[in-house]
Write a protein that holds these residues in place. Structure first.
Motif, PDB file in Angstrom:
ATOM      1  N   LEU A 128       0.890  -1.034   0.095  1.00 27.61           N
ATOM      2  CA  LEU A 128      -0.121  -0.076   0.056  1.00 27.61           C
ATOM      3  C   LEU A 128       0.943   1.111  -0.052  1.00 27.61           C
ATOM      4  O   LEU A 128       1.816   1.400   0.839  1.00 27.61           O
ATOM      5  CB  LEU A 128      -0.886  -0.056   1.223  1.00 27.61           C
ATOM      6  N   GLN A 129       0.704   1.749  -1.059  1.00 29.63           N
ATOM      7  CA  GLN A 129       1.530   3.048  -1.132  1.00 29.63           C
ATOM      8  C   GLN A 129       0.618   4.576  -1.047  1.00 29.63           C
ATOM      9  O   GLN A 129      -0.286   4.637  -1.449  1.00 29.63           O
ATOM     10  CB  GLN A 129       2.150   3.291  -2.743  1.00 29.63           C
ATOM     11  N   ILE A 130       1.028   5.398  -0.254  1.00 30.03           N
ATOM     12  CA  ILE A 130       0.473   6.682   0.060  1.00 30.03           C
ATOM     13  C   ILE A 130       1.372   7.899  -0.812  1.00 30.03           C
ATOM     14  O   ILE A 130       2.681   8.068  -0.423  1.00 30.03           O
ATOM     15  CB  ILE A 130       0.385   7.114   1.380  1.00 30.03           C
ATOM     16  N   VAL A 131       0.791   8.668  -1.777  1.00 34.44           N
ATOM     17  CA  VAL A 131       1.362   9.521  -2.526  1.00 34.44           C
ATOM     18  C   VAL A 131       0.746  10.899  -2.620  1.00 34.44           C
ATOM     19  O   VAL A 131      -0.439  10.840  -2.323  1.00 34.44           O
ATOM     20  CB  VAL A 131       1.499   9.079  -4.024  1.00 34.44           C
ATOM     21  N   ALA A 132       1.588  11.899  -2.228  1.00 33.31           N
ATOM     22  CA  ALA A 132       1.266  13.300  -2.272  1.00 33.31           C
ATOM     23  C   ALA A 132       1.454  14.084  -3.386  1.00 33.31           C
ATOM     24  O   ALA A 132       2.365  13.773  -3.902  1.00 33.31           O
ATOM     25  CB  ALA A 132       1.977  13.968  -0.904  1.00 33.31           C
ATOM     26  N   PHE A 133       0.602  15.088  -3.626  1.00 31.19           N
ATOM     27  CA  PHE A 133       0.752  15.843  -4.899  1.00 31.19           C
ATOM     28  C   PHE A 133       0.647  17.202  -4.574  1.00 31.19           C
ATOM     29  O   PHE A 133      -0.174  17.580  -3.703  1.00 31.19           O
ATOM     30  CB  PHE A 133      -0.501  15.568  -6.020  1.00 31.19           C
ATOM     31  N   HIS A 134       1.198  18.167  -5.045  1.00 27.13           N
ATOM     32  CA  HIS A 134       1.243  19.378  -4.938  1.00 27.13           C
ATOM     33  C   HIS A 134       1.517  20.460  -6.109  1.00 27.13           C
ATOM     34  O   HIS A 134       2.486  19.804  -6.794  1.00 27.13           O
ATOM     35  CB  HIS A 134       2.408  19.832  -3.799  1.00 27.13           C
ATOM     36  N   PRO A 135       0.640  21.368  -6.419  1.00 27.29           N
ATOM     37  CA  PRO A 135       0.631  22.027  -7.662  1.00 27.29           C
ATOM     38  C   PRO A 135       2.032  22.580  -8.047  1.00 27.29           C
ATOM     39  O   PRO A 135       2.473  22.781  -9.047  1.00 27.29           O
ATOM     40  CB  PRO A 135      -0.451  23.155  -7.568  1.00 27.29           C
ATOM     41  N   ASP A 136       2.830  22.956  -7.055  1.00 29.54           N
ATOM     42  CA  ASP A 136       4.076  23.406  -7.039  1.00 29.54           C
ATOM     43  C   ASP A 136       5.379  22.383  -7.280  1.00 29.54           C
ATOM     44  O   ASP A 136       6.631  22.914  -7.503  1.00 29.54           O
ATOM     45  CB  ASP A 136       4.426  24.575  -6.099  1.00 29.54           C
ATOM     46  N   TRP A 137       5.075  21.221  -7.089  1.00 25.53           N
ATOM     47  CA  TRP A 137       6.039  20.248  -7.331  1.00 25.53           C
ATOM     48  C   TRP A 137       6.097  19.499  -8.722  1.00 25.53           C
ATOM     49  O   TRP A 137       5.069  19.619  -9.238  1.00 25.53           O
ATOM     50  CB  TRP A 137       5.844  18.990  -6.470  1.00 25.53           C
ATOM     51  N   GLU A 138       7.204  19.096  -9.077  1.00 23.59           N
ATOM     52  CA  GLU A 138       7.295  18.881 -10.648  1.00 23.59           C
ATOM     53  C   GLU A 138       6.993  17.375 -10.686  1.00 23.59           C
ATOM     54  O   GLU A 138       6.490  16.904 -11.787  1.00 23.59           O
ATOM     55  CB  GLU A 138       8.676  18.918 -10.973  1.00 23.59           C
ATOM     56  N   GLU A 139       7.020  16.609  -9.434  1.00 22.07           N
ATOM     57  CA  GLU A 139       6.347  15.214  -9.321  1.00 22.07           C
ATOM     58  C   GLU A 139       5.824  15.112  -8.147  1.00 22.07           C
ATOM     59  O   GLU A 139       6.239  15.605  -7.259  1.00 22.07           O
ATOM     60  CB  GLU A 139       7.662  14.336  -9.945  1.00 22.07           C
ATOM     61  N   PRO A 140       5.094  13.793  -8.200  1.00 24.10           N
ATOM     62  CA  PRO A 140       4.418  13.629  -6.932  1.00 24.10           C
ATOM     63  C   PRO A 140       5.449  12.775  -5.823  1.00 24.10           C
ATOM     64  O   PRO A 140       6.548  12.511  -6.299  1.00 24.10           O
ATOM     65  CB  PRO A 140       3.224  12.617  -7.362  1.00 24.10           C
ATOM     66  N   MET A 141       5.066  12.845  -4.665  1.00 22.42           N
ATOM     67  CA  MET A 141       6.077  12.331  -3.473  1.00 22.42           C
ATOM     68  C   MET A 141       5.432  11.341  -2.836  1.00 22.42           C
ATOM     69  O   MET A 141       4.336  11.309  -2.316  1.00 22.42           O
ATOM     70  CB  MET A 141       6.660  13.663  -2.586  1.00 22.42           C
ATOM     71  N   GLN A 142       6.173  10.106  -2.842  1.00 25.14           N
ATOM     72  CA  GLN A 142       5.685   8.938  -1.924  1.00 25.14           C
ATOM     73  C   GLN A 142       5.883   9.535  -0.466  1.00 25.14           C
ATOM     74  O   GLN A 142       6.940   9.816  -0.123  1.00 25.14           O
ATOM     75  CB  GLN A 142       6.301   7.604  -2.362  1.00 25.14           C
ATOM     76  N   ILE A 143       4.937   9.442   0.495  1.00 24.71           N
ATOM     77  CA  ILE A 143       5.012   9.685   1.663  1.00 24.71           C
ATOM     78  C   ILE A 143       5.090   8.471   2.433  1.00 24.71           C
ATOM     79  O   ILE A 143       5.505   8.584   3.892  1.00 24.71           O
ATOM     80  CB  ILE A 143       4.006  10.725   2.296  1.00 24.71           C
ATOM     81  N   ALA A 144       4.359   7.508   2.331  1.00 24.44           N
ATOM     82  CA  ALA A 144       4.427   6.330   3.075  1.00 24.44           C
ATOM     83  C   ALA A 144       4.435   4.846   2.153  1.00 24.44           C
ATOM     84  O   ALA A 144       3.562   5.046   1.010  1.00 24.44           O
ATOM     85  CB  ALA A 144       3.390   6.318   4.138  1.00 24.44           C
ATOM     86  N   TYR A 145       4.918   3.862   2.553  1.00 24.48           N
ATOM     87  CA  TYR A 145       4.831   2.472   1.814  1.00 24.48           C
ATOM     88  C   TYR A 145       4.817   1.403   2.967  1.00 24.48           C
ATOM     89  O   TYR A 145       5.514   1.487   4.005  1.00 24.48           O
ATOM     90  CB  TYR A 145       5.981   2.459   0.909  1.00 24.48           C
ATOM     91  N   PHE A 146       3.586   0.760   2.685  1.00 24.08           N
ATOM     92  CA  PHE A 146       3.398  -0.427   3.485  1.00 24.08           C
ATOM     93  C   PHE A 146       3.716  -1.597   3.125  1.00 24.08           C
ATOM     94  O   PHE A 146       2.950  -1.653   1.925  1.00 24.08           O
ATOM     95  CB  PHE A 146       2.280  -0.532   4.299  1.00 24.08           C
ATOM     96  N   ARG A 147       3.876  -2.661   3.607  1.00 24.29           N
ATOM     97  CA  ARG A 147       4.067  -4.079   2.806  1.00 24.29           C
ATOM     98  C   ARG A 147       3.827  -5.145   4.142  1.00 24.29           C
ATOM     99  O   ARG A 147       4.412  -5.393   5.009  1.00 24.29           O
ATOM    100  CB  ARG A 147       5.561  -4.393   2.271  1.00 24.29           C
ATOM    101  N   SER A 148       3.093  -6.119   3.653  1.00 25.57           N
ATOM    102  CA  SER A 148       2.854  -7.315   4.577  1.00 25.57           C
ATOM    103  C   SER A 148       4.045  -8.293   4.131  1.00 25.57           C
ATOM    104  O   SER A 148       4.528  -8.100   3.132  1.00 25.57           O
ATOM    105  CB  SER A 148       1.474  -8.128   4.260  1.00 25.57           C
ATOM    106  N   PRO A 149       3.881  -9.147   5.011  1.00 25.50           N
ATOM    107  CA  PRO A 149       5.144 -10.208   4.852  1.00 25.50           C
ATOM    108  C   PRO A 149       4.680 -11.117   3.301  1.00 25.50           C
ATOM    109  O   PRO A 149       3.476 -11.294   3.075  1.00 25.50           O
ATOM    110  CB  PRO A 149       5.005 -11.286   5.829  1.00 25.50           C
ATOM    111  N   ALA A 150       5.689 -11.584   2.726  1.00 23.92           N
ATOM    112  CA  ALA A 150       5.533 -12.434   1.554  1.00 23.92           C
ATOM    113  C   ALA A 150       4.978 -13.709   1.925  1.00 23.92           C
ATOM    114  O   ALA A 150       4.815 -14.218   3.085  1.00 23.92           O
ATOM    115  CB  ALA A 150       6.967 -12.896   1.106  1.00 23.92           C
ATOM    116  N   LYS A 151       4.335 -14.466   1.050  1.00 23.47           N
ATOM    117  CA  LYS A 151       3.575 -15.676   1.420  1.00 23.47           C
ATOM    118  C   LYS A 151       4.544 -16.617   1.895  1.00 23.47           C
ATOM    119  O   LYS A 151       5.689 -16.569   1.299  1.00 23.47           O
ATOM    120  CB  LYS A 151       2.673 -16.152  -0.001  1.00 23.47           C
ATOM    121  N   GLY A 152       4.143 -17.388   2.852  1.00 23.79           N
ATOM    122  CA  GLY A 152       5.152 -18.397   3.290  1.00 23.79           C
ATOM    123  C   GLY A 152       6.141 -17.734   4.101  1.00 23.79           C
ATOM    124  O   GLY A 152       7.280 -18.701   4.891  1.00 23.79           O
ATOM    125  N   ALA A 153       6.297 -16.295   4.453  1.00 21.19           N
ATOM    126  CA  ALA A 153       7.094 -15.888   5.364  1.00 21.19           C
ATOM    127  C   ALA A 153       7.071 -16.221   6.936  1.00 21.19           C
ATOM    128  O   ALA A 153       5.819 -16.887   7.041  1.00 21.19           O
ATOM    129  CB  ALA A 153       7.092 -14.316   5.588  1.00 21.19           C
TER     130      ALA A 153
END
Length: 121
Positions: free
Chosen positions: A68-93
């Motif tokens: 799950l990735q949370i991305v922020a956007f601002h009209p003055d930025w050239e590109e969006p910015m990832q502000i958070a990334y969450f990941r569950s364990p892999a299958k079989g972890a």
């Protein structure tokens, strides 16, 4: 999760979302993937418009983990910015490993298929 879903159906779902939109609508459901966009009204160039400020993206990684990735956007930025990334364990972890990995480092957004799950702290 919807009230009509059985616990077994909820266990098979990959992602859940609950949303309240003022007095207009309420949504609670589960899905195999989701994209959510939240916007607010801004004044820009002598006009007002809705600006998408935050998007939430979800997907299943190749190793079976869920991201799950949370991305922020601002009209003055050239590109969006990832502000958070969450990941569950892999299958079989191992069950003794972390229940959820998180990365709160602000960085340029990567496409979901280009995200390296091993770089999530």
């Amino acid at each position: 999760m919807t009230p009509n879903e059985t616990p077994a159906a909820q266990d098979r779902s990959k992602f859940g979302v609950s949303c309240e939109a003022g007095d207009v609508a309420t949504l609670t459901t589960s899905a195999d993937s989701l994209v959510i966009e939240a916007s607010l009204r801004i004044a820009r160039s002598n006009a007002t418009k809705l600006w998408p400020c935050v998007n939430i993206y979800s997907w299943e990684e190749r190793d079976g983990s869920l991201a799950l990735q949370i991305v922020a956007f601002h009209p003055d930025w050239e590109e969006p910015m990832q502000i958070a990334y969450f990941r569950s364990p892999a299958k079989g972890a191992s069950a003794s490993g972390p229940a959820l990995e998180c990365d709160f480092e602000h960085k340029s957004v990567q496409r979901p298929d280009a995200v390296d799950p091993d770089k999530c702290d």
